[in-house]
Design a protein around this motif. Structure first.
Motif, PDB file in Angstrom:
ATOM      1  N   LEU A 124       9.685  -6.683 -32.481  1.00 60.34           N
ATOM      2  CA  LEU A 124      10.986  -6.026 -32.573  1.00 60.34           C
ATOM      3  C   LEU A 124      11.752  -6.476 -33.808  1.00 60.34           C
ATOM      4  CD1 LEU A 124      12.688  -5.685 -29.062  1.00 60.34           C
ATOM      5  CD2 LEU A 124      12.013  -3.909 -30.652  1.00 60.34           C
ATOM      6  N   ALA A 125      11.707  -7.769 -34.080  1.00 57.67           N
ATOM      7  CA  ALA A 125      12.397  -8.296 -35.260  1.00 57.67           C
ATOM      8  C   ALA A 125      11.838  -7.652 -36.530  1.00 57.67           C
ATOM      9  CB  ALA A 125      12.236  -9.817 -35.317  1.00 57.67           C
ATOM     10  N   PHE A 126      10.508  -7.515 -36.595  1.00 58.96           N
ATOM     11  CA  PHE A 126       9.863  -6.907 -37.773  1.00 58.96           C
ATOM     12  C   PHE A 126      10.228  -5.424 -37.880  1.00 58.96           C
ATOM     13  CE2 PHE A 126       6.446  -4.696 -39.963  1.00 58.96           C
ATOM     14  CZ  PHE A 126       6.285  -5.474 -41.107  1.00 58.96           C
ATOM     15  N   ALA A 127      10.185  -4.714 -36.730  1.00 51.51           N
ATOM     16  CA  ALA A 127      10.480  -3.275 -36.730  1.00 51.51           C
ATOM     17  C   ALA A 127      11.924  -3.014 -37.138  1.00 51.51           C
ATOM     18  CB  ALA A 127      10.208  -2.689 -35.342  1.00 51.51           C
ATOM     19  N   GLU A 128      12.841  -3.843 -36.624  1.00 47.05           N
ATOM     20  CA  GLU A 128      14.258  -3.649 -36.946  1.00 47.05           C
ATOM     21  C   GLU A 128      14.531  -3.977 -38.408  1.00 47.05           C
ATOM     22  OE1 GLU A 128      18.586  -4.699 -34.949  1.00 47.05           O
ATOM     23  OE2 GLU A 128      16.869  -5.996 -34.525  1.00 47.05           O
TER      24      GLU A 128
ATOM     25  N   ALA B  40      14.000  -0.886 -26.300  1.00 42.27           N
ATOM     26  CA  ALA B  40      13.160  -2.083 -26.413  1.00 42.27           C
ATOM     27  C   ALA B  40      13.997  -3.351 -26.275  1.00 42.27           C
ATOM     28  CB  ALA B  40      12.429  -2.074 -27.754  1.00 42.27           C
ATOM     29  N   ARG B  41      15.216  -3.321 -26.822  1.00 43.52           N
ATOM     30  CA  ARG B  41      16.107  -4.476 -26.707  1.00 43.52           C
ATOM     31  C   ARG B  41      16.468  -4.739 -25.237  1.00 43.52           C
ATOM     32  NH1 ARG B  41      15.407  -7.624 -30.798  1.00 43.52           N
ATOM     33  NH2 ARG B  41      16.102  -6.866 -32.818  1.00 43.52           N
ATOM     34  N   LYS B  42      16.636  -3.667 -24.483  1.00 46.39           N
ATOM     35  CA  LYS B  42      16.960  -3.820 -23.061  1.00 46.39           C
ATOM     36  C   LYS B  42      15.795  -4.465 -22.305  1.00 46.39           C
ATOM     37  CE  LYS B  42      20.280  -0.009 -22.676  1.00 46.39           C
ATOM     38  NZ  LYS B  42      20.544   1.352 -22.132  1.00 46.39           N
ATOM     39  N   VAL B  43      14.567  -4.035 -22.648  1.00 48.26           N
ATOM     40  CA  VAL B  43      13.381  -4.652 -22.035  1.00 48.26           C
ATOM     41  C   VAL B  43      13.326  -6.130 -22.404  1.00 48.26           C
ATOM     42  CG1 VAL B  43      10.860  -4.681 -21.982  1.00 48.26           C
ATOM     43  CG2 VAL B  43      12.072  -2.489 -21.990  1.00 48.26           C
ATOM     44  N   GLN B  44      13.565  -6.404 -23.675  1.00 46.03           N
ATOM     45  CA  GLN B  44      13.525  -7.790 -24.170  1.00 46.03           C
ATOM     46  C   GLN B  44      14.532  -8.656 -23.407  1.00 46.03           C
ATOM     47  OE1 GLN B  44      15.143  -8.374 -28.130  1.00 46.03           O
ATOM     48  NE2 GLN B  44      13.491  -9.803 -28.655  1.00 46.03           N
ATOM     49  N   ALA B  45      15.755  -8.154 -23.242  1.00 41.29           N
ATOM     50  CA  ALA B  45      16.801  -8.920 -22.549  1.00 41.29           C
ATOM     51  C   ALA B  45      16.436  -9.139 -21.082  1.00 41.29           C
ATOM     52  CB  ALA B  45      18.133  -8.188 -22.663  1.00 41.29           C
ATOM     53  N   ALA B  46      15.880  -8.092 -20.453  1.00 41.12           N
ATOM     54  CA  ALA B  46      15.503  -8.205 -19.039  1.00 41.12           C
ATOM     55  C   ALA B  46      14.417  -9.253 -18.852  1.00 41.12           C
ATOM     56  CB  ALA B  46      15.046  -6.844 -18.515  1.00 41.12           C
ATOM     57  N   LEU B  47      13.438  -9.259 -19.750  1.00 40.31           N
ATOM     58  CA  LEU B  47      12.338 -10.231 -19.654  1.00 40.31           C
ATOM     59  C   LEU B  47      12.847 -11.666 -19.822  1.00 40.31           C
ATOM     60  CD1 LEU B  47       9.556  -8.379 -21.708  1.00 40.31           C
ATOM     61  CD2 LEU B  47       9.660  -8.677 -19.229  1.00 40.31           C
ATOM     62  N   LYS B  48      13.833 -11.845 -20.712  1.00 37.76           N
ATOM     63  CA  LYS B  48      14.385 -13.188 -20.925  1.00 37.76           C
ATOM     64  C   LYS B  48      15.146 -13.678 -19.700  1.00 37.76           C
ATOM     65  CE  LYS B  48      14.555 -13.293 -25.954  1.00 37.76           C
ATOM     66  NZ  LYS B  48      15.370 -13.325 -27.176  1.00 37.76           N
ATOM     67  N   GLN B  49      15.644 -12.719 -18.902  1.00 37.90           N
ATOM     68  CA  GLN B  49      16.362 -13.075 -17.671  1.00 37.90           C
ATOM     69  C   GLN B  49      15.402 -13.287 -16.499  1.00 37.90           C
ATOM     70  OE1 GLN B  49      19.160  -9.885 -17.138  1.00 37.90           O
ATOM     71  NE2 GLN B  49      20.234 -10.334 -19.044  1.00 37.90           N
TER      72      GLN B  49
ATOM     73  N   ALA C  69      17.759  -3.173 -13.377  1.00 40.49           N
ATOM     74  CA  ALA C  69      17.940  -4.522 -13.929  1.00 40.49           C
ATOM     75  C   ALA C  69      18.003  -4.494 -15.452  1.00 40.49           C
ATOM     76  CB  ALA C  69      16.796  -5.424 -13.464  1.00 40.49           C
ATOM     77  N   ALA C  70      17.230  -3.590 -16.076  1.00 43.21           N
ATOM     78  CA  ALA C  70      17.191  -3.510 -17.545  1.00 43.21           C
ATOM     79  C   ALA C  70      18.311  -2.645 -18.115  1.00 43.21           C
ATOM     80  CB  ALA C  70      15.833  -2.969 -17.992  1.00 43.21           C
ATOM     81  N   GLY C  71      19.063  -1.960 -17.241  1.00 44.62           N
ATOM     82  CA  GLY C  71      20.169  -1.119 -17.708  1.00 44.62           C
ATOM     83  C   GLY C  71      19.727   0.214 -18.271  1.00 44.62           C
TER      84      GLY C  71
END
Length: 245
Positions: free
Chosen positions: A17-21, A34-43, A76-78
């Protein structure tokens, strides 16, 4: 291809994600998702079915039997907008009670699926079980085969069709033919037609000019001859014209 294979693994989501952005390789909508998935996984939220890539997760969640797990993750992921969350929870409760949802995903796909005649009863049964329709509304829909006057579908489309003065007679006849009117309703509507016909034939010229400009000459002629079916909006326009003059 090798980069796509590498980044399809969700464990590498931060790096990819960092590379793509950084390099503008993802549309804003996809990046936000993708950011929402990333945040959900971190939680600590687990992906449904243990899927490891977007394609795997889409395929897994396209199966109606996985709906509970997928709605739980989407909430949960919004992913689900607040105005749709209540409907999603209604679907979930219906599934928990044993109701079988139609094999479609999303409003657009389900509208298309349920618009086909051979899927009508399947969709009606689930809509009733999920509380999207009352028993009375479901009974009415079954009487009409899910289609309203002029082939309209759904409450909003049919109300829009029947609010058009030109369609008043079509809507009245449809309701009468399908047993949607009580004897009292029919009597009141017939009386309303007669009263409007008398009012039209007795109205002063100034009022008639106002009504012609508001409703159109063709509609006025139908009402004067008794062949047109009055509506609430016509009554409001008539009252306005009489009060004005």
């Amino acid at each position: 291809e090798s980069c796509e294979t590498y980044c399809n693994d969700v464990s590498r989501i931060d790096e990819c994600l960092a590379f793509a952005e950084q390099n503008g390789m993802m549309p804003p909508e996809e990046l936000e998702e993708a950011r929402k998935v990333q945040a959900a996984l971190k939680q600590g939220v687990k992906l449904p079915g243990g899927c490891r890539s977007k394609n795997d997760c889409d395929n897994y969640c396209n199966n109606p039997s996985h709906i509970e797990e997928c709605i739980t993750f989407a909430e949960a992921a919004g992913f689900i907008p607040p105005d749709e969350l209540n409907e999603a929870k209604q679907v979930l409760e219906a599934v928990r009670r044993g109701a079988k949802p139609p094999p479609c995903r999303g409003k657009q796909a389900c509208d298309a699926y349920c618009g086909e005649e051979n899927h009508f009863e399947e969709c009606m049964a689930f809509a009733e079980a999920a509380g999207f329709m009352s028993a009375e509304e479901a009974q009415m829909a079954r009487k009409t085969g899910g289609k309203g006057p002029g082939g309209c579908r759904g409450k909003e489309e049919c109300e829009s069709f029947c609010n058009n003065p030109a369609n008043g007679e079509t809507c009245f006849n449809f309701a009468k033919e399908h047993g949607l009117l009580s004897e009292e309703d029919e009597r009141r509507m017939q009386e309303g037609r007669q009263q409007m016909q008398e009012a039209m034939n007795q109205a002063p010229p100034e009022v008639m000019n106002c009504l012609n400009n508001t409703l159109g000459a063709e509609t006025i002629e139908k009402l004067k001859s008794g062949t047109g079916m009055p509506s609430q909006s016509m009554g409001d326009n008539m009252r306005t014209c009489f009060e004005k003059f």
